[in-house]
Design a protein around this motif. Structure first.
Motif, PDB file in Angstrom:
ATOM      1  N   ASN A 248       0.816  -1.220   0.000  1.00 18.61           N
ATOM      2  CA  ASN A 248       0.000   0.000   0.000  1.00 18.61           C
ATOM      3  C   ASN A 248       0.849   1.270   0.000  1.00 18.61           C
ATOM      4  OD1 ASN A 248      -2.672  -0.785  -0.217  1.00 18.61           O
ATOM      5  ND2 ASN A 248      -2.781  -1.330   1.942  1.00 18.61           N
ATOM      6  N   CYS A 250       1.874   2.924  -2.554  1.00 15.49           N
ATOM      7  CA  CYS A 250       1.814   3.678  -3.811  1.00 15.49           C
ATOM      8  C   CYS A 250       0.398   4.177  -4.103  1.00 15.49           C
ATOM      9  CB  CYS A 250       2.276   2.775  -4.951  1.00 15.49           C
ATOM     10  SG  CYS A 250       1.226   1.321  -5.148  1.00 15.49           S
ATOM     11  N   ALA A 251      -0.328   4.558  -3.022  1.00 16.80           N
ATOM     12  CA  ALA A 251      -1.746   4.915  -3.179  1.00 16.80           C
ATOM     13  C   ALA A 251      -1.923   6.119  -4.108  1.00 16.80           C
ATOM     14  CB  ALA A 251      -2.339   5.219  -1.820  1.00 16.80           C
ATOM     15  N   TRP A 263     -13.825   2.845  -4.444  1.00 20.24           N
ATOM     16  CA  TRP A 263     -12.743   2.834  -3.444  1.00 20.24           C
ATOM     17  C   TRP A 263     -11.883   4.078  -3.634  1.00 20.24           C
ATOM     18  CZ3 TRP A 263     -12.315   0.491   0.941  1.00 20.24           C
ATOM     19  CH2 TRP A 263     -11.069   0.461   1.600  1.00 20.24           C
ATOM     20  N   PHE A 265      -8.796   4.874  -3.222  1.00 18.77           N
ATOM     21  CA  PHE A 265      -7.414   4.805  -3.697  1.00 18.77           C
ATOM     22  C   PHE A 265      -7.200   3.630  -4.643  1.00 18.77           C
ATOM     23  CE2 PHE A 265      -7.084   6.950   0.403  1.00 18.77           C
ATOM     24  CZ  PHE A 265      -6.409   8.099   0.021  1.00 18.77           C
ATOM     25  N   LYS A 267      -3.838   1.459  -6.555  1.00 18.31           N
ATOM     26  CA  LYS A 267      -2.417   1.207  -6.309  1.00 18.31           C
ATOM     27  C   LYS A 267      -1.662   1.459  -7.603  1.00 18.31           C
ATOM     28  CE  LYS A 267      -3.268  -2.199  -2.715  1.00 18.31           C
ATOM     29  NZ  LYS A 267      -3.111  -3.582  -2.258  1.00 18.31           N
ATOM     30  N   CYS A 268      -0.715   2.368  -7.526  1.00 23.16           N
ATOM     31  CA  CYS A 268       0.008   2.735  -8.749  1.00 23.16           C
ATOM     32  C   CYS A 268       0.704   1.516  -9.364  1.00 23.16           C
ATOM     33  CB  CYS A 268       1.030   3.824  -8.429  1.00 23.16           C
ATOM     34  SG  CYS A 268       1.853   4.479  -9.879  1.00 23.16           S
TER      35      CYS A 268
END
Ligand code: FAD
Ligand code: FES
Length: 287
Positions: A248, A250-251, A263, A265, A267-268
């Motif tokens: 988590n 890289c939000a 949601w 965020f 994840k990159c």
């Protein structure tokens, strides 16, 4: 839930060559122990040296080029301990390489009337060399684009931050170089250079925009794209811990009611690093 790509694996690689690029960068050429298939432009690897000189956590880097013999090239700007250790590599050094990771750029058709405009800031140029190669060749069912259907606007604070500019120019597509201090090309930033190119009529105010670079630059590019009514995509360079969806670290804030769902965020590393700009909260990127 998004998962790491099925072709990703953790393996070792050997440094083939390191050469300087720009005023503070290198091109690192690697041979993976287990070579990978031809990659889509915009995907990345997590890299670190396989010795005590690197931090324990590998750092993410876009694939700059993939050679026909399987060698992978990375364009790396020296920032801190991870990039310093990689820049200090010598031929024969061993690295840990996790990848290929991420989604890569979308496959988009381009014509001179509806061009694909790529806007890069500094080391954000790294994922564009293969994007241009792919667009010219026509991959994944897209028709090959003519050089006039593409344009790279490439900016940096000064000439030394236009990494491997000659390699981009050698691709034969229009390249609008610009620098904040006027040391090379147009005197101004990438948005001003793009506006000037449009106003001169060298490029129609149409098509699609892809961007990668510092967050404030990308926010300005997306605002320009939106003002012109053009769809855009951005490749984000968030901090990453694992690269595979676990930590988590890289939000990326998502857009309310956007295509990534409710949601807050994404994840990159596994949802990106390339995002359609209607899918994320662009104003919050980098804050
Ligand atoms: C998908 C992806 C692709 C990337 N591709 C490339 C690439 O092709 N070439 C390349 O040179 N870099 C790329 N990066 C950025 C690169 O991963 C970071 O610069 C690197 O992690 C820095 O590690 P470091 O240990 O040298 O520096 P750190 O010690 O981590 O940082 C040194 C300094 O740089 C700042 N910094 C570090 N990373 C970032 C960042 N991402 N954004 C803003 N400031 C930062 C820190 O705040 C600190 O001040 C990419 C990042 C991502 C997520
Ligand atoms: S870097 Fe760990 S979840 Fe994305």
């Amino acid at each position: 839930m998004p998962a790491p790509p099925p072709d990703a694996r953790s393996q070792r690689a050997t440094v083939r060559e390191v050469r300087p690029s720009g005023s503070d960068g290198v091109v690192l050429i690697l041979d993976l122990d287990e070579p990978v298939e031809r990659l889509r432009a915009g995907r990345f690897f997590m890299l670190r040296r396989d010795d005590a000189l690197s931090p324990a956590i590998p750092r993410p880097f876009s694939v700059f080029r993939q050679r026909a013999d399987g060698g992978l090239e990375f364009l790396i700007k020296t920032m801190g301990p991870g990039t310093r250790a990689l820049a200090a590599c010598a031929p024969g050094d061993r690295l840990v390489a996790v990848g290929p990771l991420g989604n890569g750029w979308p496959v988009l058709e381009a014509t001179p009337e509806q061009p694909l405009i790529m806007v890069a800031g500094g080391i954000g140029s790294a994922p564009f060399h293969m994007a241009i190669e792919d667009a010219l060749a026509g991959v994944d069912g897209a028709a090959p684009a003519s050089p006039e259907a593409l344009c790279l606007v490439y900016g940096g604070r000064h000439e030394g931050l236009l990494y491997d500019l000659a390699e981009f120019e050698a691709l034969g597509v229009p390249v609008v170089a610009c620098t904040d201090d006027g040391s090379r090309g147009f005197h101004g930033n990438v948005v001003q250079a793009l506006e000037a190119t449009w106003e001169r009529g060298d490029l129609p105010r149409a098509g699609r925009i892809l961007t990668c670079g510092p967050d404030p630059m990308m926010r300005a590019v997306v605002a320009t794209a939106r003002a012109a009514g053009l769809p855009s995509w951005m490749s984000l360079e968030t901090y990453m811990g694992c690269g595979v969806g676990i930590c988590n670290g890289c939000a990326v804030p998502t857009a309310q009611e956007g295509p990534l769902g409710s949601w807050p965020f994404a994840k990159c590393c596994v949802d990106g690093p390339v995002f359609a700009t209607d899918a994320i909260d662009v104003a919050a990127v980098g804050h």
